[in-house]
Motif scaffolding. Structure first.
Motif, PDB file in Angstrom:
ATOM      1  N   LEU A  64     -17.217  47.648  11.790  1.00  0.00           N
ATOM      2  CA  LEU A  64     -17.264  46.598  12.522  1.00  0.00           C
ATOM      3  C   LEU A  64     -17.952  46.588  13.905  1.00  0.00           C
ATOM      4  CD1 LEU A  64     -13.219  45.687  12.266  1.00  0.00           C
ATOM      5  CD2 LEU A  64     -15.436  45.042  10.803  1.00  0.00           C
ATOM      6  N   PRO A  65     -18.645  45.464  14.219  1.00  0.00           N
ATOM      7  CA  PRO A  65     -19.324  45.471  15.583  1.00  0.00           C
ATOM      8  C   PRO A  65     -18.736  46.188  16.518  1.00  0.00           C
ATOM      9  CG  PRO A  65     -19.756  43.675  14.371  1.00  0.00           C
ATOM     10  CD  PRO A  65     -18.618  44.181  13.545  1.00  0.00           C
ATOM     11  N   GLY A  66     -19.495  47.006  17.445  1.00  0.00           N
ATOM     12  CA  GLY A  66     -18.689  47.374  18.688  1.00  0.00           C
ATOM     13  C   GLY A  66     -18.117  48.871  18.286  1.00  0.00           C
ATOM     14  N   MET A  67     -17.984  49.250  17.224  1.00  0.00           N
ATOM     15  CA  MET A  67     -17.461  50.583  16.621  1.00  0.00           C
ATOM     16  C   MET A  67     -18.456  51.545  16.147  1.00  0.00           C
ATOM     17  SD  MET A  67     -13.762  49.099  15.414  1.00  0.00           S
ATOM     18  CE  MET A  67     -13.017  47.713  15.984  1.00  0.00           C
ATOM     19  N   ASN A  68     -17.927  52.687  16.234  1.00  0.00           N
ATOM     20  CA  ASN A  68     -18.920  53.600  15.552  1.00  0.00           C
ATOM     21  C   ASN A  68     -18.341  54.517  14.382  1.00  0.00           C
ATOM     22  OD1 ASN A  68     -17.286  55.195  16.969  1.00  0.00           O
ATOM     23  ND2 ASN A  68     -18.770  56.387  18.318  1.00  0.00           N
ATOM     24  N   PHE A  69     -17.142  53.937  14.012  1.00  0.00           N
ATOM     25  CA  PHE A  69     -16.625  54.795  12.913  1.00  0.00           C
ATOM     26  C   PHE A  69     -16.434  53.746  11.747  1.00  0.00           C
ATOM     27  CE2 PHE A  69     -13.556  53.226  16.025  1.00  0.00           C
ATOM     28  CZ  PHE A  69     -12.506  52.521  14.891  1.00  0.00           C
ATOM     29  N   TRP A  70     -16.090  54.247  10.571  1.00  0.00           N
ATOM     30  CA  TRP A  70     -16.022  53.625   9.303  1.00  0.00           C
ATOM     31  C   TRP A  70     -14.356  53.405   9.226  1.00  0.00           C
ATOM     32  CZ3 TRP A  70     -19.962  52.118   6.385  1.00  0.00           C
ATOM     33  CH2 TRP A  70     -21.278  52.829   6.792  1.00  0.00           C
ATOM     34  N   GLY A  71     -14.220  51.821   8.765  1.00  0.00           N
ATOM     35  CA  GLY A  71     -13.136  51.586   8.231  1.00  0.00           C
ATOM     36  C   GLY A  71     -13.019  51.318   6.518  1.00  0.00           C
ATOM     37  N   GLU A  72     -11.881  51.507   5.997  1.00  0.00           N
ATOM     38  CA  GLU A  72     -11.695  51.270   4.637  1.00  0.00           C
ATOM     39  C   GLU A  72     -11.110  49.950   3.966  1.00  0.00           C
ATOM     40  OE1 GLU A  72     -13.529  53.387   2.979  1.00  0.00           O
ATOM     41  OE2 GLU A  72     -13.527  55.067   4.534  1.00  0.00           O
ATOM     42  N   LEU A  73     -11.839  49.356   3.214  1.00  0.00           N
ATOM     43  CA  LEU A  73     -11.332  48.014   2.312  1.00  0.00           C
ATOM     44  C   LEU A  73     -10.851  48.602   1.148  1.00  0.00           C
ATOM     45  CD1 LEU A  73     -13.890  45.603   3.631  1.00  0.00           C
ATOM     46  CD2 LEU A  73     -11.426  45.384   4.040  1.00  0.00           C
ATOM     47  N   GLN A 422     -14.889  56.073  21.012  1.00  0.00           N
ATOM     48  CA  GLN A 422     -14.261  56.755  22.356  1.00  0.00           C
ATOM     49  C   GLN A 422     -15.257  55.894  23.513  1.00  0.00           C
ATOM     50  OE1 GLN A 422     -11.903  58.567  22.663  1.00  0.00           O
ATOM     51  NE2 GLN A 422     -11.491  58.191  20.711  1.00  0.00           N
ATOM     52  N   GLU A 423     -16.436  55.390  23.284  1.00  0.00           N
ATOM     53  CA  GLU A 423     -17.134  54.908  24.457  1.00  0.00           C
ATOM     54  C   GLU A 423     -16.819  53.439  24.540  1.00  0.00           C
ATOM     55  OE1 GLU A 423     -21.679  53.638  25.191  1.00  0.00           O
ATOM     56  OE2 GLU A 423     -21.435  55.147  23.674  1.00  0.00           O
ATOM     57  N   THR A 424     -16.667  52.492  23.632  1.00  0.00           N
ATOM     58  CA  THR A 424     -16.245  51.138  24.030  1.00  0.00           C
ATOM     59  C   THR A 424     -14.664  50.913  24.111  1.00  0.00           C
ATOM     60  OG1 THR A 424     -16.174  50.512  21.515  1.00  0.00           O
ATOM     61  CG2 THR A 424     -18.301  50.417  22.568  1.00  0.00           C
ATOM     62  N   LYS A 425     -13.780  51.716  23.490  1.00  0.00           N
ATOM     63  CA  LYS A 425     -12.435  51.554  23.335  1.00  0.00           C
ATOM     64  C   LYS A 425     -12.088  50.500  22.383  1.00  0.00           C
ATOM     65  CE  LYS A 425     -12.052  54.772  26.040  1.00  0.00           C
ATOM     66  NZ  LYS A 425     -11.674  56.381  25.501  1.00  0.00           N
ATOM     67  N   ASN A 426     -12.995  49.791  21.588  1.00  0.00           N
ATOM     68  CA  ASN A 426     -13.041  48.954  20.463  1.00  0.00           C
ATOM     69  C   ASN A 426     -12.204  49.587  19.582  1.00  0.00           C
ATOM     70  OD1 ASN A 426     -13.915  47.053  22.091  1.00  0.00           O
ATOM     71  ND2 ASN A 426     -15.924  47.190  21.146  1.00  0.00           N
ATOM     72  N   SER A 427     -11.158  49.143  18.976  1.00  0.00           N
ATOM     73  CA  SER A 427     -10.177  49.686  17.937  1.00  0.00           C
ATOM     74  C   SER A 427      -9.890  48.956  16.676  1.00  0.00           C
ATOM     75  CB  SER A 427      -8.904  50.292  18.468  1.00  0.00           C
ATOM     76  OG  SER A 427      -9.166  50.867  19.745  1.00  0.00           O
ATOM     77  N   MET A 428      -9.675  49.645  15.549  1.00  0.00           N
ATOM     78  CA  MET A 428      -9.661  49.146  14.320  1.00  0.00           C
ATOM     79  C   MET A 428      -8.078  49.248  13.998  1.00  0.00           C
ATOM     80  SD  MET A 428     -11.672  49.733  11.015  1.00  0.00           S
ATOM     81  CE  MET A 428     -13.470  49.794  11.797  1.00  0.00           C
ATOM     82  N   LEU A 429      -7.594  48.259  13.201  1.00  0.00           N
ATOM     83  CA  LEU A 429      -6.567  48.273  12.406  1.00  0.00           C
ATOM     84  C   LEU A 429      -6.602  47.661  11.046  1.00  0.00           C
ATOM     85  CD1 LEU A 429      -2.863  47.513  13.505  1.00  0.00           C
ATOM     86  CD2 LEU A 429      -3.703  45.952  11.918  1.00  0.00           C
ATOM     87  N   LEU A 430      -5.989  48.368  10.074  1.00  0.00           N
ATOM     88  CA  LEU A 430      -5.973  47.780   8.674  1.00  0.00           C
ATOM     89  C   LEU A 430      -4.688  47.019   8.369  1.00  0.00           C
ATOM     90  CD1 LEU A 430      -7.249  47.454   5.757  1.00  0.00           C
ATOM     91  CD2 LEU A 430      -6.087  49.514   5.054  1.00  0.00           C
ATOM     92  N   GLY A 431      -4.542  45.822   8.132  1.00  0.00           N
ATOM     93  CA  GLY A 431      -3.331  45.141   7.672  1.00  0.00           C
ATOM     94  C   GLY A 431      -3.344  45.278   6.092  1.00  0.00           C
TER      95      GLY A 431
END
Length: 585
Positions: A64-73, A422-431
């Motif tokens: 997602l924009p603003g993040m540096n790691f992967w999320g899973e769909l 860790q830089e932006t603190k933007n965070s991801m949650l999967l519902g």
């Protein structure tokens, strides 16, 4: 890790090949990779076709924009006991130190532990009662029984959902005299009433599943084969309907407790307790396994993955029958033009819905072939709706939650705390929600026309956020998810609005489901080998997760493809795979 695998969205009219593989999911990609690297065919004779513009089927990792790691769909983890997927990711031999293993694929993937979180912090919110996931164990340690708002049988009080599943499975297994005598030493009851251990391996389960008899006099199902009994039927018979509701709710997935084949459900629910087995994922995104397999195939001259080309039909009635057995007709989705491909073998690396979308009137799917149609319908299509949500800070850390997932009986069912930049603190949650019982709740909200409106965040400009407009959840759905998140987590934390979402409905065509489950009443040990070559005089094969004994796992797709390749294409067992690893029926 290279995810820029070249895809060809064009056409090559009258292309002549040996093997046409339909589907660029993990089983299709693996089939092409093995046929070419094992030098069974040249790469130009093994071609892959897929109607999508990406690889991996029901694997989909996104940033997602603003993040540096992967999320899973889609699929998001593997067990280290699953040797094909583990070896392809981590190298061989698995018995060696990880630093001393030899890579199998050309791309490097980074295996990392899949974070399960701290159960003393993760939440369980059932029947409007909030507790932590370790509350049952805490009570047991004090010699007490945790009393919930479920009217459980006296003998079932105080059990967590996992413990109660184990109790049911133990009781049914040990009630069968043959199982008790043959495998009793591997089916253990501990000193605590809550403690059960199953040391059965996959071969043991494959011996047990077709033979296991339900031996409970007075039951409606007494003396029936367990593989003929639906799992809901069996659970209710063992612990009452109220016990069933507790297991369905507290387990986090309605899909686990639907009325699927009880014999298949047993090893699935017990899980893999092989010594040292852990959950892992891939730091570069779990769909990296699909791209890595594809890249190892694509490094051979002539290898091609034809994307955005939809199979319409295949026939044996064509002018090139002297050299090629089948004529396949594809629709190029970019030009809306059809073109022909000629092949001597077809591999349908496709789930049930995709198979049913093909022309059912051709010689293979002929309506008179009731055996094939019955076997195609032997699995239940399990819906899955998933939504990734980006927040400007990890609000769940105020509750002491770092990772893992919380569970509820609300329609969202559970949510995963994926991580924080860790830089932006933007965070991801999967519902993660919408499996089986809640499908219609969420499906109604997906059809609204007003989409969620993205908002700029740190390192996430409106320009790049608007590039995701086509994958935003509806505004109604996001509002409903937020209401349920707030109810699940309670008033002690303030949950902000997300700045972006990413929505996936796996019930959409061509997938039709997120994963599959065997129906009760089917002899799975017969259906699985049948599907790998349904008609003995045709070189047409079906493989994938749907018709495997590890449904919902990439390993299931790999194992079915591997058995098909050995049985019908004459391939030797891979040099990198342990000779004693059991591939199943």
């Amino acid at each position: 890790m290279n995810k820029n695998t070249p895809l060809n969205s064009g056409m090559h009219p009258d292309l002549k090949i040996e093997v046409a593989i339909i589907g660029a999911g993990t089983s299709g990609l693996y089939t092409a990779y093995r046929l070419v690297t094992d030098k069974k065919f040249k790469a130009h004779d093994v071609q892959i076709f897929d109607m999508n513009d990406k690889l991996g089927g029901r694997l989909e990792s996104v940033i997602l924009p603003g993040m540096n790691f992967w999320g899973e769909l889609g699929g998001m983890r593997y067990l280290t006991s699953q040797q094909i997927v583990t070896t392809l990711i981590e190298g061989y031999p698995l018995s060696a130190d990880p630093d001393q293993r030899t890579p199998v694929l050309k791309d490097t993937m980074t295996p990392v532990p899949f974070p399960m979180g701290d159960p003393s912090k993760l939440l369980m919110y059932l029947r409007k009662e909030r507790t932590t996931q370790n509350a049952w164990n805490e009570s047991q340690d004090k010699g007490k029984k945790l009393i919930t708002r479920y009217y459980l049988n006296e003998n079932d009080l105080g059990f967590s959902s996992d413990q109660l599943f184990n109790k049911i499975i133990y009781d049914v297994l040990m009630a069968d005299p043959w199982v008790a005598e043959t495998y009793g030493s591997k089916i253990l009851k501990g000193t605590s009433v809550y403690d059960y251990t199953f040391k059965l391996d996959s071969r043991d389960w494959d011996d047990i599943k077709p033979k296991l008899v339900y031996n409970f006099p007075g039951s409606s199902y007494n003396q029936r084969k367990v593989n003929e009994i639906g799992f809901w039927n069996l659970i209710k018979d063992q612990v009452s309907q109220e016990g069933y509701q507790f297991l369905a709710n507290a387990g986090g997935y309605y899909s686990n407790t639907i009325n699927w084949n009880s014999a298949e459900a047993f090893p699935y629910m017990v899980g893999d307790f092989s010594e040292g087995t852990v959950y892992k994922t891939i730091e570069e995104g779990y769909d990296s396994i699909a791209y890595a397999v594809a890249n190892s195939y694509m490094q051979h001259e002539g290898a091609t993955i034809w994307s955005e080309n939809k199979l319409l039909n295949f026939t044996k009635d064509h002018p090139l029958l002297g050299t090629h057995q089948y004529e396949l007709t594809f629709l190029n989705l970019k030009t809306n033009k059809t073109w022909k491909v000629y092949a001597n073998s077809i591999v349908l690396a496709m789930p049930r819905k995709s198979l049913e979308l093909l022309d059912q009137n051709n010689f293979f799917f002929n309506s008179n072939n009731t055996v094939l149609h019955n076997n195609i319908e032997s699995v239940i299509m399990e819906p899955a709706f998933k939504i990734l949500m980006g927040f400007e800070y990890p609000w769940w850390k105020e509750l002491g939650i770092d990772s893992g997932h919380s569970i509820t009986d609300l329609p969202m069912r559970q949510c995963y705390y994926f991580g924080t930049d860790q830089e932006t603190k933007n965070s991801m949650l999967l519902g993660s929600y919408g499996d089986m019982e809640t499908e219609t709740f969420w499906k109604a909200l997906t059809e609204d026309e007003v989409l969620f409106e993205v908002k700029a965040a740190k390192s996430a400009s409106l320009r790049e956020l608007h590039e995701l407009d086509h994958v935003q959840a509806t505004k109604l759905m996001v509002g409903e998810v937020m209401n349920q998140l707030r109810e699940l987590h309670g008033d002690t934390v303030t949950i902000p609005e997300p700045y972006v979402t990413y929505f996936k409905d796996w019930t959409d065509e061509p997938f039709g489901a997120g994963y599959h489950a065997w129906k009760a009443g089917y002899s799975v040990e017969k259906v699985m080998p049948y599907m790998r070559k349904p008609l003995h005089d045709e070189q047409i094969h079906i493989c994938g997760e749907a018709y495997s004994d590890q449904q919902g796992w990439v390993e299931g797709a790999f194992c079915e493809a591997e058995k098909m390749l050995q049985e019908y294409f004459g391939l030797d067992r891979p040099y990198w795979l342990s000779p004693d690893y059991y591939l199943g029926w």
